[in-house]
Design an enzyme around this catalytic site. Structure first.
Site, PDB file in Angstrom:
ATOM      1  N   ASN A 268       0.868  -1.177   0.000  1.00 42.23           N
ATOM      2  CA  ASN A 268       0.000   0.000   0.000  1.00 42.23           C
ATOM      3  C   ASN A 268       0.905   1.227   0.000  1.00 42.23           C
ATOM      4  O   ASN A 268       1.517   1.538   1.021  1.00 42.23           O
ATOM      5  CB  ASN A 268      -0.885  -0.058   1.266  1.00 42.23           C
ATOM      6  CG  ASN A 268      -1.704   1.206   1.460  1.00 42.23           C
ATOM      7  OD1 ASN A 268      -1.774   2.062   0.576  1.00 42.23           O
ATOM      8  ND2 ASN A 268      -2.319   1.324   2.622  1.00 42.23           N
ATOM      9  N   TRP A 269       0.987   1.888  -1.143  1.00 43.50           N
ATOM     10  CA  TRP A 269       1.940   3.002  -1.276  1.00 43.50           C
ATOM     11  C   TRP A 269       1.389   4.296  -0.669  1.00 43.50           C
ATOM     12  O   TRP A 269       2.086   5.293  -0.605  1.00 43.50           O
ATOM     13  CB  TRP A 269       2.311   3.202  -2.748  1.00 43.50           C
ATOM     14  CG  TRP A 269       3.006   2.016  -3.364  1.00 43.50           C
ATOM     15  CD1 TRP A 269       3.382   0.847  -2.734  1.00 43.50           C
ATOM     16  CD2 TRP A 269       3.414   1.862  -4.731  1.00 43.50           C
ATOM     17  NE1 TRP A 269       3.988  -0.006  -3.618  1.00 43.50           N
ATOM     18  CE2 TRP A 269       4.030   0.579  -4.852  1.00 43.50           C
ATOM     19  CE3 TRP A 269       3.330   2.673  -5.873  1.00 43.50           C
ATOM     20  CZ2 TRP A 269       4.550   0.114  -6.067  1.00 43.50           C
ATOM     21  CZ3 TRP A 269       3.852   2.201  -7.083  1.00 43.50           C
ATOM     22  CH2 TRP A 269       4.447   0.937  -7.174  1.00 43.50           C
ATOM     23  N   LYS A 270       0.140   4.281  -0.258  1.00 43.10           N
ATOM     24  CA  LYS A 270      -0.508   5.455   0.360  1.00 43.10           C
ATOM     25  C   LYS A 270      -0.294   6.708  -0.499  1.00 43.10           C
ATOM     26  O   LYS A 270      -0.206   6.594  -1.713  1.00 43.10           O
ATOM     27  CB  LYS A 270       0.008   5.632   1.792  1.00 43.10           C
ATOM     28  CG  LYS A 270      -0.142   4.338   2.610  1.00 43.10           C
ATOM     29  CD  LYS A 270       0.062   4.527   4.079  1.00 43.10           C
ATOM     30  CE  LYS A 270      -0.109   3.187   4.795  1.00 43.10           C
ATOM     31  NZ  LYS A 270       0.014   3.267   6.226  1.00 43.10           N
TER      32      LYS A 270
ATOM     33  N   HIS B   8      -9.387   0.881   5.116  1.00 40.61           N
ATOM     34  CA  HIS B   8      -8.078   1.084   5.748  1.00 40.61           C
ATOM     35  C   HIS B   8      -8.231   2.019   6.946  1.00 40.61           C
ATOM     36  O   HIS B   8      -9.047   2.935   6.924  1.00 40.61           O
ATOM     37  CB  HIS B   8      -7.076   1.664   4.743  1.00 40.61           C
ATOM     38  CG  HIS B   8      -5.689   1.680   5.288  1.00 40.61           C
ATOM     39  ND1 HIS B   8      -5.232   2.693   6.098  1.00 40.61           N
ATOM     40  CD2 HIS B   8      -4.675   0.783   5.186  1.00 40.61           C
ATOM     41  CE1 HIS B   8      -3.989   2.408   6.468  1.00 40.61           C
ATOM     42  NE2 HIS B   8      -3.630   1.263   5.917  1.00 40.61           N
TER      43      HIS B   8
ATOM     44  N   GLU C  91      -6.614   4.452   8.004  1.00 44.81           N
ATOM     45  CA  GLU C  91      -6.473   5.897   7.750  1.00 44.81           C
ATOM     46  C   GLU C  91      -7.757   6.463   7.155  1.00 44.81           C
ATOM     47  O   GLU C  91      -8.106   7.614   7.385  1.00 44.81           O
ATOM     48  CB  GLU C  91      -5.251   6.140   6.854  1.00 44.81           C
ATOM     49  CG  GLU C  91      -3.960   5.957   7.653  1.00 44.81           C
ATOM     50  CD  GLU C  91      -2.824   5.301   6.900  1.00 44.81           C
ATOM     51  OE1 GLU C  91      -2.831   5.327   5.652  1.00 44.81           O
ATOM     52  OE2 GLU C  91      -1.932   4.740   7.572  1.00 44.81           O
TER      53      GLU C  91
ATOM     54  N   GLU D 135      -4.968  -5.104  10.838  1.00 45.37           N
ATOM     55  CA  GLU D 135      -3.924  -4.104  11.046  1.00 45.37           C
ATOM     56  C   GLU D 135      -4.203  -3.340  12.340  1.00 45.37           C
ATOM     57  O   GLU D 135      -5.005  -2.403  12.347  1.00 45.37           O
ATOM     58  CB  GLU D 135      -3.905  -3.111   9.878  1.00 45.37           C
ATOM     59  CG  GLU D 135      -3.695  -3.740   8.526  1.00 45.37           C
ATOM     60  CD  GLU D 135      -3.241  -2.723   7.492  1.00 45.37           C
ATOM     61  OE1 GLU D 135      -2.125  -2.861   6.998  1.00 45.37           O
ATOM     62  OE2 GLU D 135      -3.996  -1.770   7.206  1.00 45.37           O
TER      63      GLU D 135
ATOM     64  N   GLY E 182       2.755   2.240  10.721  1.00 45.09           N
ATOM     65  CA  GLY E 182       3.667   3.364  10.504  1.00 45.09           C
ATOM     66  C   GLY E 182       4.395   3.803  11.760  1.00 45.09           C
ATOM     67  O   GLY E 182       5.016   4.863  11.791  1.00 45.09           O
TER      68      GLY E 182
ATOM     69  N   SER F 157       3.760  -2.079  10.219  1.00 49.09           N
ATOM     70  CA  SER F 157       5.225  -2.092  10.354  1.00 49.09           C
ATOM     71  C   SER F 157       5.866  -3.428   9.989  1.00 49.09           C
ATOM     72  O   SER F 157       6.848  -3.845  10.608  1.00 49.09           O
ATOM     73  CB  SER F 157       5.642  -1.660  11.768  1.00 49.09           C
ATOM     74  OG  SER F 157       5.176  -0.351  12.044  1.00 49.09           O
TER      75      SER F 157
ATOM     76  N   GLY G 246       2.972  -1.127   4.238  1.00 46.23           N
ATOM     77  CA  GLY G 246       2.973   0.298   3.917  1.00 46.23           C
ATOM     78  C   GLY G 246       4.383   0.783   3.650  1.00 46.23           C
ATOM     79  O   GLY G 246       4.912   0.646   2.545  1.00 46.23           O
ATOM     80  N   GLY G 247       5.017   1.332   4.664  1.00 44.29           N
ATOM     81  CA  GLY G 247       6.344   1.952   4.526  1.00 44.29           C
ATOM     82  C   GLY G 247       7.351   1.095   3.772  1.00 44.29           C
ATOM     83  O   GLY G 247       8.040   1.589   2.857  1.00 44.29           O
TER      84      GLY G 247
END
Ligand code: PGA
Length: 256
Positions: A10-12, A96, A98, A168, A174, A214, A235-236
């Site tokens: 997930n590149w956000k 998600h 966010e 998650e 993150g 993470s 993600g990251g």
């Protein structure tokens, strides 16, 4: 039962067009013809077509980070399932944390999106997970149960083959804090039990449940080694081809 591993990036809201295409090309190059794992990348929507082009013919699917539950009309800023398919998306990440906690999506909105996406022929990654204060108040099972039950309302057992659940814990996203593998496994097993109540043992055993929060090459092996953790939503670490591929390789290693 052996479920296929499914690792999604997930590149956000990161990268520019050249960076997104470059990352996609790097992934294709490094991943090569790996067949043991299902893969997907979810770039920012404006770069989906360009990234789709870059991963064409590769092992990776193209996913959207969100979708709206109407076909078209006066919904400024929103994108429909048909539009996603038009640019090559086969998957949509929905619910998600966010979107739930920053943008304000409710369980009911997430459910409308899930039902619409499946109806439109997209595969869904439904994200669930508790906030830190909910975990500390011992509410994890309640929160996740509601998110799964409401999120999947109206979804049949047959349609579950197009649904992946991503657990998650919000406090692990993150933050560099990962749930202990056993802690994550406990929630994954709980989700699988719940799916068993809702859809029967066969569908629940076949459903892929990803972990997210993470995940990196150094912790992926022990997470993916848990019996009910069938993949990762990253993600990251998905923003660096070598890290994402490192996670994929850790998964392959653990399944051997
Ligand atoms: P993270 O994000 O890997 O950066 O924690 C995971 C996610 O939000 O899907």
């Amino acid at each position: 039962m052996s479920r296929r591993l499914f690792i999604a990036g997930n590149w956000k809201m990161n990268l520019d067009c050249a960076g997104a295409v470059g990352l996609a090309k790097g992934l294709v190059e490094q991943i090569g013809s790996v067949v043991e794992v299902d893969l997907a990348v979810a770039p920012p929507m404006v770069y989906a077509a360009a990234v789709g082009e870059a991963i064409k013919g590769s092992r990776s699917a193209l996913a959207a980070q969100n979708m709206f539950y109407e076909d078209n009309g006066a919904f400024t800023g929103e994108v429909s399932g048909a539009m996603l398919k038009d640019v090559g998306c086969t998957h949509a990440i929905l619910g998600h944390s966010e979107r739930r906690h920053v943008i304000g999506e409710t369980d009911e909105m997430v459910n409308r999106k899930v039902v619409k996406a499946l109806g439109d022929g997209l595969k869904v990654i439904l994200c669930v997970g508790e906030l830190l204060d909910q975990r500390e108040a011992d509410k994890t099972a309640d929160v996740v149960t509601t998110q799964v039950r409401v999120g999947l309302e109206g979804v049949s057992a047959g349609a579950m083959s197009d649904v992946t659940i991503a657990y998650e814990p919000v406090w692990a996203i993150g933050t560099g804090k990962t749930a202990m593998p056993e802690e994550a496994q406990e929630v994954h097993a709980m989700i699988r039990g719940l799916l068993g109540d809702m859809y029967g043992v066969e569908a629940s055993q076949a459903t892929v449940i990803q972990y997210g929060g993470s995940v990196k090459p150094s912790n992926a092996g022990e997470l993916l080694g848990q019996p009910d953790i069938d993949g990762a939503l990253v993600g990251g670490a998905a923003l660096k081809a070598t890290d994402f591929v490192g996670i994929v390789q850790a998964g392959i290693g653990i399944r051997k």
